[in-house]
Design a protein around this motif. Structure first.
Motif, PDB file in Angstrom:
ATOM      1  N   ILE A  71      27.195  -2.391   8.418  1.00 30.46           N
ATOM      2  CA  ILE A  71      28.501  -2.032   8.099  1.00 30.46           C
ATOM      3  C   ILE A  71      27.575  -0.346   7.183  1.00 30.46           C
ATOM      4  O   ILE A  71      26.880  -0.803   6.531  1.00 30.46           O
ATOM      5  N   SER A  72      28.456   0.098   7.331  1.00 26.16           N
ATOM      6  CA  SER A  72      28.399   1.853   6.066  1.00 26.16           C
ATOM      7  C   SER A  72      30.027   1.566   5.425  1.00 26.16           C
ATOM      8  O   SER A  72      30.644   1.666   4.802  1.00 26.16           O
ATOM      9  N   THR A  73      29.537   2.167   3.793  1.00 25.86           N
ATOM     10  CA  THR A  73      30.150   2.383   2.717  1.00 25.86           C
ATOM     11  C   THR A  73      29.460   3.140   1.322  1.00 25.86           C
ATOM     12  O   THR A  73      28.041   2.776   1.687  1.00 25.86           O
ATOM     13  N   GLU A  74      30.493   3.490   0.743  1.00 21.51           N
ATOM     14  CA  GLU A  74      29.847   3.755  -0.632  1.00 21.51           C
ATOM     15  C   GLU A  74      29.700   3.158  -1.814  1.00 21.51           C
ATOM     16  O   GLU A  74      29.056   3.054  -2.643  1.00 21.51           O
ATOM     17  N   LEU A  75      30.144   1.681  -1.453  1.00 21.50           N
ATOM     18  CA  LEU A  75      30.360   0.784  -1.966  1.00 21.50           C
ATOM     19  C   LEU A  75      29.684  -0.047  -2.013  1.00 21.50           C
ATOM     20  O   LEU A  75      29.380  -1.653  -1.701  1.00 21.50           O
ATOM     21  N   VAL A  76      28.231  -0.042  -1.634  1.00 25.96           N
ATOM     22  CA  VAL A  76      26.458  -0.753  -1.359  1.00 25.96           C
ATOM     23  C   VAL A  76      26.810  -1.594  -1.801  1.00 25.96           C
ATOM     24  O   VAL A  76      26.099  -3.203  -1.038  1.00 25.96           O
ATOM     25  N   SER A  77      26.210  -1.889  -2.969  1.00 30.82           N
ATOM     26  CA  SER A  77      26.395  -3.039  -3.899  1.00 30.82           C
ATOM     27  C   SER A  77      27.502  -3.849  -4.816  1.00 30.82           C
ATOM     28  O   SER A  77      26.863  -5.305  -3.667  1.00 30.82           O
ATOM     29  N   PHE A  78      28.668  -3.400  -4.396  1.00 34.35           N
ATOM     30  CA  PHE A  78      29.530  -4.575  -4.224  1.00 34.35           C
ATOM     31  C   PHE A  78      29.174  -5.263  -3.145  1.00 34.35           C
ATOM     32  O   PHE A  78      29.562  -6.740  -3.051  1.00 34.35           O
ATOM     33  N   THR A  79      29.779  -4.145  -1.897  1.00 36.42           N
ATOM     34  CA  THR A  79      29.507  -5.216  -0.754  1.00 36.42           C
ATOM     35  C   THR A  79      28.596  -6.073   0.023  1.00 36.42           C
ATOM     36  O   THR A  79      28.553  -6.868   0.277  1.00 36.42           O
ATOM     37  N   LYS A  80      27.586  -5.540  -0.695  1.00 36.81           N
ATOM     38  CA  LYS A  80      25.935  -6.498  -0.418  1.00 36.81           C
ATOM     39  C   LYS A  80      26.233  -8.131  -1.470  1.00 36.81           C
ATOM     40  O   LYS A  80      26.034  -9.384  -0.720  1.00 36.81           O
ATOM     41  N   ARG A  81      27.102  -7.689  -2.675  1.00 40.24           N
ATOM     42  CA  ARG A  81      26.591  -9.060  -3.209  1.00 40.24           C
ATOM     43  C   ARG A  81      28.142  -9.578  -2.588  1.00 40.24           C
ATOM     44  O   ARG A  81      28.048 -10.970  -2.406  1.00 40.24           O
ATOM     45  N   TYR A  82      29.294  -9.193  -1.878  1.00 37.02           N
ATOM     46  CA  TYR A  82      30.130 -10.125  -1.809  1.00 37.02           C
ATOM     47  C   TYR A  82      30.055 -10.641  -0.334  1.00 37.02           C
ATOM     48  O   TYR A  82      30.593 -12.111   0.091  1.00 37.02           O
ATOM     49  N   LEU A  83      29.506 -10.359   0.497  1.00 43.70           N
ATOM     50  CA  LEU A  83      28.710 -10.548   1.368  1.00 43.70           C
ATOM     51  C   LEU A  83      27.464 -11.891   1.704  1.00 43.70           C
ATOM     52  O   LEU A  83      27.492 -13.015   2.013  1.00 43.70           O
ATOM     53  N   ALA A  84      27.138 -11.657   0.194  1.00 43.75           N
ATOM     54  CA  ALA A  84      25.909 -12.870  -0.253  1.00 43.75           C
ATOM     55  C   ALA A  84      26.242 -13.710  -0.438  1.00 43.75           C
ATOM     56  O   ALA A  84      25.808 -14.936  -0.270  1.00 43.75           O
ATOM     57  N   GLU A  85      27.773 -13.843  -1.032  1.00 46.90           N
ATOM     58  CA  GLU A  85      28.120 -14.452  -1.693  1.00 46.90           C
ATOM     59  C   GLU A  85      28.707 -15.958  -0.571  1.00 46.90           C
ATOM     60  O   GLU A  85      29.710 -16.700  -0.873  1.00 46.90           O
TER      61      GLU A  85
END
Length: 292
Positions: free
Chosen positions: A121-135
């Motif tokens: 996945i590619s995004t500018e919102l990296v940290s939030f996206t990682k946390r969103y998926l991890a949750e």
């Protein structure tokens, strides 16, 4: 002399923010090749700062006050380090919230968040996206995009992108499909916690918040004025939504009355023909600058 250090978001929100401040009563004028615009208020000094960096600068006291998206507050995990003053629902081209959405090619087998397992996945919102998926227990490779994010999925460089949109029209125009919304975001006025403990700065911040909110509220309203025969007053007043009740006053001709009220701008198109049919004359519509 005390000055409030104000951060103006540079980039996509810049023009809309300057327009909002102008409506609220502050003229902020950018200077060529200079990150410190002038402002018609000696109590304020301005700096242009990227939205992505605004929250940390406010949190650490470099700035007393700033405007940025709720998304970048969450991305930088600054929500507990600063004080959110108010929501300001506007964006670069509308007065609507924006959405971060999961986007894939139209023919992609990805139909839900769960289908991102093992994907890139590619995004500018990296940290939030990682946390969103991890949750959600999803393991995927999330990489930072330096721009042209949608093009990466079009060209097959990644399986999906997380991108921000207002209407979704550009995404559809590129032959892509929105799987789901990840985050809804709007602009927030944020303040440094220590600045809010200073009585002078707190009062100035509250003044700015009040007038910015008043300007945004006014964009959704218009004022209507009209003359109405006395025997049609109850009928016309019954058609008029208003904050409390319409203002009614007698004209020199006692058989006529003047009515003034504020209504939602979206109602005017259907309302004016009905008012005219009910006997109202000289109907005037005018925009508001602020509404508190």
């Amino acid at each position: 002399m005390s000055q409030l250090k104000l951060g103006i978001p540079k980039g996509s929100l810049e023009s809309a923010t300057l327009s909002l401040f102008k409506q609220a009563g502050w003229n902020i004028t950018p200077r060529s090749r200079n990150y410190f615009p002038s402002i018609n208020d000696a109590d304020i000094s301005c700096a242009l700062v990227r939205s992505q960096e605004m929250a940390p600068y406010v949190a650490n006291g470099t700035l007393d006050l700033g405007l940025t998206g709720h998304d970048w507050i969450l991305e930088t995990e600054s929500e507990n380090e600063l004080q959110e003053i108010c929501e300001l629902v506007y964006s670069k081209s509308s007065d609507q919230p924006c959405r971060w959405v999961l986007v894939v090619p139209k023919d992609s087998p990805i139909q839900s968040i769960e289908d991102l397992q093992g994907k890139k996945i590619s995004t500018e919102l990296v940290s939030f996206t990682k946390r969103y998926l991890a949750e959600r227990g999803i393991q995927a490779q999330v990489e930072f995009s330096w721009g042209a994010t949608e093009a990466k999925v079009v060209e097959g460089l990644v399986d999906a992108v997380v991108e921000i949109t207002e209407t979704g029209s550009t995404i559809k125009a590129h032959g892509l499909r929105i799987v789901c919304d990840i985050l809804h975001t709007e602009t927030r006025l944020i303040a440094n916690k220590q600045a809010m403990q200073d009585p002078w700065k707190r009062e100035k911040i509250e003044q700015i918040a009040t007038l910015l909110q008043a300007a945004l509220t006014a964009r959704q309203k218009v004022a209507l004025k009209m003359n109405v025969p006395a025997d049609q007053l109850e009928l016309v007043v019954g058609m008029l939504p208003s904050l409390h009740a319409p203002t009614v006053s007698h004209l020199y001709d006692q058989e006529w009355l003047a009515i003034e009220t504020v209504v939602n701008s979206g109602e005017v198109r259907d309302l004016i023909p009905r008012l005219k049919a009910a006997g109202a004359e000289g109907i005037l519509e005018y925009e508001l600058r602020k509404m508190v």
